[in-house]
Structure formats: C-alpha cells, structure tokens
Design an enzyme around this catalytic site. Structure first.
Site, mmCIF file in Angstrom:
data_model
loop_
_atom_site.group_PDB
_atom_site.id
_atom_site.type_symbol
_atom_site.label_atom_id
_atom_site.label_comp_id
_atom_site.label_asym_id
_atom_site.label_seq_id
_atom_site.Cartn_x
_atom_site.Cartn_y
_atom_site.Cartn_z
ATOM 1 N N LYS A 103 -3.967 3.094 -13.764
ATOM 2 C CA LYS A 103 -4.942 2.277 -14.498
ATOM 3 C C LYS A 103 -5.817 3.159 -15.400
ATOM 4 O O LYS A 103 -5.871 4.377 -15.220
ATOM 5 C CB LYS A 103 -5.799 1.502 -13.490
ATOM 6 C CG LYS A 103 -5.000 0.522 -12.611
ATOM 7 C CD LYS A 103 -5.946 -0.323 -11.743
ATOM 8 C CE LYS A 103 -5.181 -1.315 -10.877
ATOM 9 N NZ LYS A 103 -6.115 -2.198 -10.105
ATOM 10 N N TYR A 141 -2.326 -10.429 -14.385
ATOM 11 C CA TYR A 141 -3.132 -10.717 -13.197
ATOM 12 C C TYR A 141 -3.425 -12.214 -13.048
ATOM 13 O O TYR A 141 -4.436 -12.570 -12.456
ATOM 14 C CB TYR A 141 -4.457 -9.935 -13.268
ATOM 15 C CG TYR A 141 -4.322 -8.499 -12.793
ATOM 16 C CD1 TYR A 141 -3.952 -8.201 -11.475
ATOM 17 C CD2 TYR A 141 -4.595 -7.430 -13.644
ATOM 18 C CE1 TYR A 141 -3.842 -6.888 -11.036
ATOM 19 C CE2 TYR A 141 -4.484 -6.114 -13.202
ATOM 20 C CZ TYR A 141 -4.108 -5.855 -11.906
ATOM 21 O OH TYR A 141 -4.002 -4.561 -11.453
ATOM 22 N N ASN A 207 -9.732 1.189 -9.442
ATOM 23 C CA ASN A 207 -9.180 1.824 -8.238
ATOM 24 C C ASN A 207 -7.880 2.593 -8.515
ATOM 25 O O ASN A 207 -6.986 2.647 -7.691
ATOM 26 C CB ASN A 207 -8.993 0.775 -7.126
ATOM 27 C CG ASN A 207 -8.107 -0.384 -7.583
ATOM 28 O OD1 ASN A 207 -7.608 -0.372 -8.715
ATOM 29 N ND2 ASN A 207 -7.902 -1.352 -6.721
ATOM 30 N N HIS A 210 -2.095 0.511 -9.498
ATOM 31 C CA HIS A 210 -1.610 -0.791 -9.030
ATOM 32 C C HIS A 210 -0.256 -0.615 -8.359
ATOM 33 O O HIS A 210 0.505 0.286 -8.710
ATOM 34 C CB HIS A 210 -1.453 -1.734 -10.232
ATOM 35 C CG HIS A 210 -0.616 -2.948 -9.927
ATOM 36 N ND1 HIS A 210 -1.156 -4.089 -9.367
ATOM 37 C CD2 HIS A 210 0.724 -3.179 -10.056
ATOM 38 C CE1 HIS A 210 -0.165 -4.978 -9.179
ATOM 39 N NE2 HIS A 210 0.973 -4.456 -9.594
ATOM 40 N N GLU A 221 7.010 -8.007 -12.147
ATOM 41 C CA GLU A 221 6.191 -6.980 -12.812
ATOM 42 C C GLU A 221 7.040 -5.923 -13.517
ATOM 43 O O GLU A 221 6.663 -5.426 -14.570
ATOM 44 C CB GLU A 221 5.244 -6.342 -11.788
ATOM 45 C CG GLU A 221 4.232 -7.345 -11.268
ATOM 46 C CD GLU A 221 3.359 -6.801 -10.143
ATOM 47 O OE1 GLU A 221 2.477 -7.548 -9.677
ATOM 48 O OE2 GLU A 221 3.554 -5.638 -9.724
HETATM 49 P P1 IDP Z 1 -4.319 -4.833 -4.992
HETATM 50 O O1 IDP Z 1 -4.405 -4.175 -6.338
HETATM 51 O O2 IDP Z 1 -4.670 -3.879 -3.887
HETATM 52 O O3 IDP Z 1 -3.028 -5.564 -4.763
HETATM 53 P P2 IDP Z 1 -5.508 -7.448 -5.444
HETATM 54 O O4 IDP Z 1 -6.230 -8.245 -4.402
HETATM 55 O O5 IDP Z 1 -4.175 -7.902 -5.876
HETATM 56 O O6 IDP Z 1 -5.490 -5.915 -4.922
HETATM 57 O O7 IDP Z 1 -6.481 -7.381 -6.691
HETATM 58 C C1 IDP Z 1 -6.011 -6.908 -7.948
HETATM 59 C C2 IDP Z 1 -7.051 -5.966 -8.521
HETATM 60 O O8 IDP Z 1 -8.248 -6.678 -8.745
HETATM 61 C C3 IDP Z 1 -7.465 -4.837 -7.595
HETATM 62 O O9 IDP Z 1 -6.596 -3.728 -7.617
HETATM 63 C C4 IDP Z 1 -8.820 -4.480 -8.126
HETATM 64 O O10 IDP Z 1 -8.720 -3.721 -9.323
HETATM 65 C C5 IDP Z 1 -9.388 -5.859 -8.469
HETATM 66 N N1 IDP Z 1 -10.124 -6.455 -7.328
HETATM 67 C C6 IDP Z 1 -9.601 -7.025 -6.231
HETATM 68 N N2 IDP Z 1 -10.536 -7.472 -5.395
HETATM 69 C C7 IDP Z 1 -11.706 -7.223 -5.986
HETATM 70 C C8 IDP Z 1 -13.075 -7.488 -5.608
HETATM 71 O O11 IDP Z 1 -13.376 -8.034 -4.561
HETATM 72 N N3 IDP Z 1 -14.016 -7.050 -6.504
HETATM 73 C C9 IDP Z 1 -13.733 -6.449 -7.653
HETATM 74 N N4 IDP Z 1 -12.452 -6.195 -8.051
HETATM 75 C C10 IDP Z 1 -11.453 -6.576 -7.224
HETATM 76 MG MG MG Z 2 -2.187 -7.207 -5.804
#
Ligand code: IDP
Ligand code: MG
Length: 383
Positions: A103, A141, A207, A210, A221
């Site tokens: 990212k 997303y 973070n 992905h 994807e």
């Molecule tokens: P993942 O990337 O670990 O699969 P997902 O729940 O699919 O997590 O969420 C997609 C992306 O959305 C996350 O990687 C993160 O960047 C963002 N995200 C997810 N949950 C939160 C939250 O509670 N607050 C802020 N950003 C979030």
């Molecule tokens: Mg996810």
C-alpha cells in the site's frame, strides 16, 4: 503409454510451447519426477517421445502449477492443465495463488517487504508498480462501502504508488495473511511483532499491505489487477532515468528483495517496477549490442529467458545524482562479479553476483542508451 503417475510419484501436465519459427503453438505432455528432478516430454500431435527422461535443474516442484512458465533447455513452456488425476489431486488447493498489495504508506519499504515474501517461500509470478484511481480503489474495496472507514481507505489507497503482486505457494492465501499480521498495525505490533504490518504499518487504515481473504477474492483480485493490464499503467516517468534488470538467476536465489533494498539504501529512487517474462526473440533484441562483442552473448540471452525478471526504472527526482545512469552504472560494478569482489566490493555485482552471466543485475552501459532501454520495457513490452 508410460507407467502411471501414482506408481512413481511423478507429476503430469499438458504444456504449450510457442514455436517462433513455425509460428504455431505445440502441445506436449510434460512429466516431472521429483525423486531425481528429471523431466520427460511427449509430443501429443505426433504421439512420440520428444525429450528423453533427463535431469533438468531449471524446474523444481514449486514451479509446478497450472499457468506456470518453466524453462527447459531454453524453451519457455507454459503448463496449461493437469494431465492426470494424481497430479490434480496432489496439487490443486495445495498451491494457492493470492494477491498481495504493497500500500502507499509502505511503498518506500518495497525491498524489505519483497524480501520477506521470498524468505517465506512465496514465488512471485507477476508484479507491477502502479496506482489506483479513486474509482478503482472504490471498486476494489466495494465490500466495505458504507463502513465508517471506507472513505478514508479509498483516499489513502489512491494517494500514491502501490505494488500489486501475484503470489503463489502451498496454502498461499493463509500464509500471506499470517505474514501480514492483524489488520490494525498496533495490534500487529503487540500480537505478531515479526509480521509485515507490525514492522511497516502505521495505524488501522495505513497498514502496509493487503492480502486476499479467500480463494474467491484471490481470483477476483488477481484478475482485477492482472486481467486488464491496460487499466493499470506502469509508473515510468521516462525522464532522467536508467534501466535495471534483476536477473532470473538472482530471483531464483531469493535475492530480489535484497537487491531492491540495496539500490534504495544507496539513494537511488525506483520510479517504476514491473515483472517481465522475456521471450527469446526479445531477449536477443535487447542484448543485440553485445552480440559479437561479449563472448557470453548467447548465455546472457538464455539466462534472461530462464524465468521472470524484474525491470526497474531508476531515477533521482530528489536530485541526489546529477547523472543517474552513470552513477547507477558505477554502483552496479564490473560485469564479472569475481573482479567486482576484488576491485569494487560494495557494488551490487560484488555482493550478489555469481559469475559473468549470473551477475545479478543488468544495467544500461552507456548513458545515451539509458532512456532507450527503459522505454523498451516500460513503453514497448509493458502492456
Ligand atoms: P484486511 O486488510 O486485514 O483484510 P479488512 O477488514 O478487509 O482487513 O479491511 C480492509 C482495509 O480497510 C484494512 O486493511 C484497513 O486498511 C482498512 N480498515 C479495516 N478496518 C478498519 C477500521 O476499523 N478502521 C480503519 N480502517 C480499517
Ligand atoms: Mg480484507
């Protein structure tokens, strides 16, 4: 025809080879015997043996999956389907493809992240540095649309360059998510301190990487990014730049991430990156200037087609290097790694090269060719 796979533990595929001379696709049965790393091939059309069972050091069990491109005696073969139930049962669902994204917040750490990826045993089968438009980020997303963090997430994901990677290994989807760690970078730091998000993530949204969460998402994807290449142009600026190829032999040694890291640590900026699978004709064309000049010309051509390579556009937008082509050429070092180790031990070839052909990286020799070589990949071959 031959003994069955279950009897001797061999794997059987149908493969295709594009015969340039005849301009047709030839189909073979491709057999791999893991016990002694030998292969054997049958011509399906003429129903006769095409390649006697023999040692092949360029093919390993980890290269065997549908879609894989393997190199056998300088021929690029694509494994197009399983040829028997034994192989299918043994390999489907074991080898999993997944989509990894670096990212925007972690783009400057792509070297260490790619290094961790290889160290974990992944094979990178496709990679491209690109960008997401806002619309593409929304689409990617869409399962999260309506959630409170969605808007932020979409803005963040379209805020700068990313690297999309197609990754494969046994149980790849789960393996990659384990390597990533928990979604929230702070949780990752407390619960999985060795993970990518712990090391390179910033917070809950930013973070670092992905990873697909299921086989269905992985399929969706991977085709999102690699099924429509024109939708994701490479980032090449094609200005004040030079061209670096991380060679297939270095990638097979697991050195790609370390080489990328070394390049960045030296102060060079990687402004575009893409993985290519070079065909022989292109490899010959690219190395044409060395023909008749460098005795290893043919070996160089074969090496470059022996697997995937990464091509990097190297530049210096921050202004650290006035003449980036010349500076990078010096950093790469003498063509022969043995000489490099004696005379220029800090250079890339001294550190990562093996011999004159497997010398880790190619870089443009003459500054006046730098743009041409960069354009060859990022304007002509890149789709
Ligand atoms: P993942 O990337 O670990 O699969 P997902 O729940 O699919 O997590 O969420 C997609 C992306 O959305 C996350 O990687 C993160 O960047 C963002 N995200 C997810 N949950 C939160 C939250 O509670 N607050 C802020 N950003 C979030
Ligand atoms: Mg996810």
């Amino acid at each position: 025809m031959q003994a069955s796979s279950a009897q001797d533990g061999r794997y059987s595929f149908i493969c295709e080879w594009y015969d340039n001379n005849a301009a047709i696709i030839r189909r073979y049965q491709f057999l791999f015997y893991p016990n002694d790393n030998t292969i054997e091939m049958y011509d399906l059309k003429n129903r006769r043996q095409f390649l006697k069972r023999s040692q092949c050091n360029s093919v390993h069990l980890k290269d065997l999956y549908v879609g894989s491109i393997v190199n056998v005696h300088s021929r690029q073969l694509t494994l197009v389907e399983y040829a028997d139930d034994f192989t299918k049962r043994a390999l489907t669902n074991v080898k999993q493809k997944t989509l990894g994204l670096i990212k925007p917040d972690a783009i400057s750490k792509f070297g260490p992240i790619i290094d961790m990826t290889y160290k974990q045993g992944f094979v990178v089968t496709n990679a491209k540095m690109t960008r997401l438009t806002r619309g593409q980020a929304e689409e990617f997303y869409r399962e999260h649309s309506g959630k409170p963090f969605y808007n932020n997430l979409v803005s963040f994901m379209s805020s700068g360059p990313i690297v999309a990677m197609e990754l494969i290994t046994n149980n790849g989807i789960g393996e990659w998510r384990t390597l990533l760690g928990p979604t929230d970078s702070a949780t990752a730091r407390s619960d999985a301190p060795g993970s990518i998000r712990a090391k390179f993530g910033t917070d809950n949204t930013r973070n670092a990487c992905h990873g697909s969460d299921s086989m269905e998402s992985a399929d969706r994807e991977i085709s999102f990014f690699f099924g429509q290449p024109a939708a994701f142009p490479n980032n090449a600026s094609l200005r004040d730049c030079t061209c670096c190829i991380i060679k297939p032999s270095a990638i097979k040694e697991g050195l790609a991430g370390q080489i990328m890291t070394a390049i960045c640590n030296e102060g060079f900026e990687v402004t575009a990156m893409e993985m290519f699978h070079m065909e022989k004709a292109n490899s010959e064309e690219f190395f044409e200037v060395y023909k008749g000049v460098v005795t290893e010309y043919m070996e160089m051509v074969d090496e470059l087609t022996s697997g995937a390579c990464y091509v990097l556009e190297i530049s210096s937008p921050s202004g650290k290097f006035d003449n980036v082509a010349k500076a990078f050429r010096e950093f790469v070092g003498p063509a022969d790694p043995e000489i490099a180790r004696t005379l220029r031990p800090r250079t890339l070839r001294a550190r990562f090269g093996v011999n004159k052909v497997n010398n880790a990286v190619h870089c443009t020799d003459l500054p006046e060719d730098a743009l041409l070589e960069t354009e060859y990949f990022f304007r002509i071959l890149s789709q």
